[in-house]
Design an enzyme around this catalytic site. Structure first.
Site, PDB file in Angstrom:
ATOM      1  N   GLY A  61       0.844  -1.183   0.000  1.00  0.00           N
ATOM      2  CA  GLY A  61       0.000   0.000   0.000  1.00  0.00           C
ATOM      3  C   GLY A  61       0.881   1.235   0.000  1.00  0.00           C
ATOM      4  O   GLY A  61       2.051   1.177   0.394  1.00  0.00           O
ATOM      5  N   HIS A 109      -3.324   7.270   6.879  1.00  0.00           N
ATOM      6  CA  HIS A 109      -2.330   8.192   6.296  1.00  0.00           C
ATOM      7  C   HIS A 109      -3.020   9.436   5.726  1.00  0.00           C
ATOM      8  O   HIS A 109      -2.501  10.549   5.832  1.00  0.00           O
ATOM      9  CB  HIS A 109      -1.558   7.511   5.160  1.00  0.00           C
ATOM     10  CG  HIS A 109      -0.340   6.741   5.584  1.00  0.00           C
ATOM     11  ND1 HIS A 109       0.718   7.301   6.241  1.00  0.00           N
ATOM     12  CD2 HIS A 109      -0.008   5.435   5.417  1.00  0.00           C
ATOM     13  CE1 HIS A 109       1.643   6.377   6.474  1.00  0.00           C
ATOM     14  NE2 HIS A 109       1.230   5.237   5.997  1.00  0.00           N
ATOM     15  N   GLN A 134       2.709  10.007   1.594  1.00  0.00           N
ATOM     16  CA  GLN A 134       4.004   9.329   1.696  1.00  0.00           C
ATOM     17  C   GLN A 134       4.946   9.677   0.545  1.00  0.00           C
ATOM     18  O   GLN A 134       6.151   9.398   0.636  1.00  0.00           O
ATOM     19  CB  GLN A 134       3.786   7.807   1.736  1.00  0.00           C
ATOM     20  CG  GLN A 134       3.053   7.334   2.992  1.00  0.00           C
ATOM     21  CD  GLN A 134       2.889   5.847   3.033  1.00  0.00           C
ATOM     22  OE1 GLN A 134       1.940   5.292   2.472  1.00  0.00           O
ATOM     23  NE2 GLN A 134       3.799   5.158   3.670  1.00  0.00           N
ATOM     24  N   CYS A 156       5.553   0.345   8.145  1.00  0.00           N
ATOM     25  CA  CYS A 156       5.146   1.482   7.323  1.00  0.00           C
ATOM     26  C   CYS A 156       6.330   1.895   6.462  1.00  0.00           C
ATOM     27  O   CYS A 156       7.458   2.015   6.976  1.00  0.00           O
ATOM     28  CB  CYS A 156       4.711   2.654   8.203  1.00  0.00           C
ATOM     29  SG  CYS A 156       4.145   4.097   7.273  1.00  0.00           S
ATOM     30  N   LEU A 157       6.073   2.115   5.190  1.00  0.00           N
ATOM     31  CA  LEU A 157       7.177   2.502   4.291  1.00  0.00           C
ATOM     32  C   LEU A 157       7.765   3.852   4.683  1.00  0.00           C
ATOM     33  O   LEU A 157       8.878   4.178   4.308  1.00  0.00           O
ATOM     34  CB  LEU A 157       6.678   2.531   2.840  1.00  0.00           C
ATOM     35  CG  LEU A 157       6.212   1.192   2.279  1.00  0.00           C
ATOM     36  CD1 LEU A 157       5.685   1.357   0.875  1.00  0.00           C
ATOM     37  CD2 LEU A 157       7.313   0.148   2.333  1.00  0.00           C
ATOM     38  N   HIS A 167      -4.929   1.274   7.319  1.00  0.00           N
ATOM     39  CA  HIS A 167      -3.605   1.883   7.443  1.00  0.00           C
ATOM     40  C   HIS A 167      -3.459   3.050   6.457  1.00  0.00           C
ATOM     41  O   HIS A 167      -2.978   4.126   6.809  1.00  0.00           O
ATOM     42  CB  HIS A 167      -2.528   0.823   7.189  1.00  0.00           C
ATOM     43  CG  HIS A 167      -1.113   1.319   7.313  1.00  0.00           C
ATOM     44  ND1 HIS A 167      -0.290   1.011   8.365  1.00  0.00           N
ATOM     45  CD2 HIS A 167      -0.381   2.123   6.494  1.00  0.00           C
ATOM     46  CE1 HIS A 167       0.877   1.614   8.189  1.00  0.00           C
ATOM     47  NE2 HIS A 167       0.852   2.283   7.059  1.00  0.00           N
ATOM     48  N   GLU A 168      -3.916   2.825   5.201  1.00  0.00           N
ATOM     49  CA  GLU A 168      -3.765   3.877   4.181  1.00  0.00           C
ATOM     50  C   GLU A 168      -4.707   5.045   4.433  1.00  0.00           C
ATOM     51  O   GLU A 168      -4.324   6.205   4.284  1.00  0.00           O
ATOM     52  CB  GLU A 168      -4.016   3.301   2.777  1.00  0.00           C
ATOM     53  CG  GLU A 168      -3.117   2.147   2.374  1.00  0.00           C
ATOM     54  CD  GLU A 168      -1.637   2.409   2.626  1.00  0.00           C
ATOM     55  OE1 GLU A 168      -0.915   1.442   2.885  1.00  0.00           O
ATOM     56  OE2 GLU A 168      -1.219   3.595   2.584  1.00  0.00           O
TER      57      GLU A 168
HETATM   58  O1  K2U Z   1       1.367   2.565   3.909  1.00  0.00           O
HETATM   59  C1  K2U Z   1       2.428   1.951   3.982  1.00  0.00           C
HETATM   60  O2  K2U Z   1       3.398   2.350   4.636  1.00  0.00           O
HETATM   61  C2  K2U Z   1       2.530   0.575   3.356  1.00  0.00           C
HETATM   62  C3  K2U Z   1       2.216  -0.418   4.433  1.00  0.00           C
HETATM   63  C4  K2U Z   1       0.842  -0.969   4.231  1.00  0.00           C
HETATM   64  C5  K2U Z   1       0.472  -1.911   5.331  1.00  0.00           C
HETATM   65  C6  K2U Z   1       0.804  -1.690   6.653  1.00  0.00           C
HETATM   66  C7  K2U Z   1       0.402  -2.609   7.626  1.00  0.00           C
HETATM   67  C8  K2U Z   1      -0.300  -3.732   7.266  1.00  0.00           C
HETATM   68  C9  K2U Z   1      -0.623  -3.937   5.953  1.00  0.00           C
HETATM   69  C10 K2U Z   1      -0.224  -3.028   4.987  1.00  0.00           C
HETATM   70  C11 K2U Z   1       3.272  -1.515   4.532  1.00  0.00           C
HETATM   71  O3  K2U Z   1       4.489  -1.027   4.968  1.00  0.00           O
HETATM   72  S1  K2U Z   1       3.602  -2.340   3.094  1.00  0.00           S
HETATM   73  C12 K2U Z   1       4.744  -3.533   3.752  1.00  0.00           C
HETATM   74  C13 K2U Z   1       3.995  -4.801   4.053  1.00  0.00           C
HETATM   75  C14 K2U Z   1       4.147  -5.830   3.155  1.00  0.00           C
HETATM   76  C15 K2U Z   1       3.430  -6.991   3.346  1.00  0.00           C
HETATM   77  C16 K2U Z   1       2.551  -7.135   4.400  1.00  0.00           C
HETATM   78  C17 K2U Z   1       2.401  -6.109   5.303  1.00  0.00           C
HETATM   79  C18 K2U Z   1       3.130  -4.931   5.138  1.00  0.00           C
HETATM   80 ZN    ZN Z   2       2.278   3.475   6.193  1.00  0.00          ZN
END
Ligand code: K2U
Ligand code: ZN
Length: 189
Positions: A46, A135, A51, A89-90, A131-132
């Protein structure tokens, strides 16, 4: 398409409430395409507009090869049942913590054609959507942690924040080797 730099914790843009998209223009379509490319490069599932330093109310998600664009999303239903799972979170690299959220949600959003739709989400998609959308409202998963856990996370973050001058993670410059070293620090490259 371009790989965009990702803004990291400390950049005020991550705490801004985003602005609804009035019209899906070619510029918005270009931003969405760049966000998908950036998300893939950063190994995310996501990515929300703040971001990458933008204040439009939109995010992209891709789970199991299913791309999803959420423009002006809102959560219209939340299950009373909750579950807890580890999140990252990225925009907060290398920091992970368990977060409790409603297990299932219904989200209303607009797609790239400007058509409104509703999606019933469970499991990882429900979590990622929440989560998104957080943001887009200037919230981060750290906000859900206890004072003790948030303090521990922020202390760990402060030890590495100098890697991101100007609160910018130069995504495009992250080589496969760097990523491999980052993901498997004990292995010889
Ligand atoms: O928004 C973001 O920073 C991307 C997030 C999205 C996310 C966070 C928590 C749980 C699910 C999605 C992640 O950093 S993307 C990395 C990731 C990859 C596989 C599974 C979970 C998180
Ligand atoms: Zn995030």
């Amino acid at each position: 398409m371009s790989i965009l730099d990702i803004r990291v914790l400390g950049d005020p843009v991550l705490r801004q409430v985003t602005t609804p998209v009035a019209e899906v223009t070619d510029e918005i379509r270009r931003l969405v395409a760049d966000m998908f490319e950036t998300m893939h490069h950063a190994r995310g599932i996501g990515l929300a507009a703040p971001q990458v330093g933008r204040t439009e109310r939109l995010a992209v998600i891709e789970i199991d090869g299913e791309p999803l664009v959420v423009i002006n999303p809102e959560i219209v239903e939340r299950s009373s049942a909750k579950d807890k799972a580890e999140e990252g979170c990225l925009s907060i690299p290398d920091i992970y913590a368990d977060v409790e959220r409603p297990k299932d949600v219904v989200v209303r959003a607009m797609d790239l054609d400007g058509s409104e739709y509703e999606i019933e989400a469970t499991e990882l998609l429900a979590r990622c959507l929440q989560h998104e959308i957080d943001h887009l409202d200037g919230r981060l998963f750290l906000d859900y942690l206890s004072v003790l856990k948030r303090t521990a996370a922020l202390t760990k973050w402060k030890l590495q924040q100098d890697k991101y001058p100007g609160f910018i993670r130069r995504t495009a410059l992250e080589t496969p080797e760097e990523r491999k070293r980052h993901e498997h620090p004990d292995e010889e490259l």
